[in-house]
Design an enzyme around this catalytic site. Sequence first.
Site, short mmCIF file in Angstrom:
data_model
loop_
_atom_site.label_atom_id
_atom_site.label_comp_id
_atom_site.label_asym_id
_atom_site.label_seq_id
_atom_site.Cartn_x
_atom_site.Cartn_y
_atom_site.Cartn_z
N HIS A 1 -3.93 -48.58 2.42
CA HIS A 1 -4.68 -49.30 1.39
C HIS A 1 -4.00 -49.17 0.02
CE1 HIS A 1 -8.60 -50.53 -0.60
NE2 HIS A 1 -8.03 -49.84 -1.58
N GLU A 2 -3.67 -47.93 -0.35
CA GLU A 2 -3.08 -47.72 -1.68
C GLU A 2 -1.69 -48.34 -1.78
OE1 GLU A 2 -4.89 -46.80 -4.03
OE2 GLU A 2 -6.55 -46.09 -2.80
N HIS B 1 -1.94 -51.85 -2.79
CA HIS B 1 -1.97 -52.06 -4.25
C HIS B 1 -0.56 -51.94 -4.83
CE1 HIS B 1 -6.28 -52.20 -4.46
NE2 HIS B 1 -6.46 -50.93 -4.15
ZN LIG Z 1 -8.16 -49.94 -3.60
#
Ligand SMILES: [Zn+2]
Length: 323
Positions: A240-241, A244
């Site tokens: 997830h990170e 980003h």
């Molecule tokens: Zn996030």
Amino acid sequence: MKPLAAAALLAALVPAVPFGQSAPSASTGPSASTGHERRGDDCARPPAAPEARHRTDDGHARDRMDLSPAEAAAVETRLNRILDGLVQGGHGPSKSASLRRAAPITVPVYFHVIHAGAQGNVSNAMIQRQISTLNTSYGGGDGGANAHVSFTLKAVSRTDNAAWFGDPERYEGTYKPRLHQGGKSTLNLYSTYIGGDLLGWSTFPWKYKSDPTMDGVTIHYASMPGGSIENFNKGFSATHEVGHWLGLYHTFQDGCSGQGDRVADTPAERDPTNGCPSFKDTCPTPGEDPVHNYMDYGYDTCMTSFTPGQGTRIHNVWTAYRA
Ligand SMILES: [Zn+2]
């Protein structure tokens, strides 16, 4: 604030070392909260968003990587200007056509273990499993879209520092500049203890130029594959990170209105997903909420895929900011 000379000396003492070796331990006092202030740029929330929206029902938030609609709009305007410039520079007749043919992305990874004695001193095997998980997530090995991004572990550094380990948000402006390796296309992945309700955080690609040594991803060590955080221990906090870090927004960016996450094949979603609902449809626009997407907030056990559109966005953003 530590004098610069001391910081430089410490940096020399704590290099990243080839995978499988240990680096000398580091120990320093606090610096000014520069990291927190810098992170504030990335993590500003819309004023109307209550904190509870960022927590899951068992108290874990993925991160605080939300942008206000105005911030996201400004980012998109800049991104499109850069991409249009590249296309007009001879890269093809249309932005989408030229960028779809972009070469697969291979990302070198420097993995930095910040620990306090035995606490958080994750094994090399666990680190390898985390890298494998990233490769599966971004390579379509999970049955989702193949984003054509792969990750290669270059080196592991280990820093025994109870202060950094105990409050990585406070010390972010200290440990990142000292441990950071490589340039804009290199992923620096930090594992440490993150208290409270967070599982990790990241910087966005468009922040690299103004603050290169702060670039990277920090994750809770117990979120790694086989870690101890129930429902969040399959290594998808890193997935997830890193999303980003590659320029993806949350699937619930802008809620039901506006431009959403700028990815056409992830239906709009009003709120982050908690737990693992079998079905959720919170916006009047077509399509059910993408509750199984890595860029939502569901349990790791609920996360299964990226979409083709997210893969395209990753390659567009990479071309603009990290290539
Ligand atoms: Zn996030």
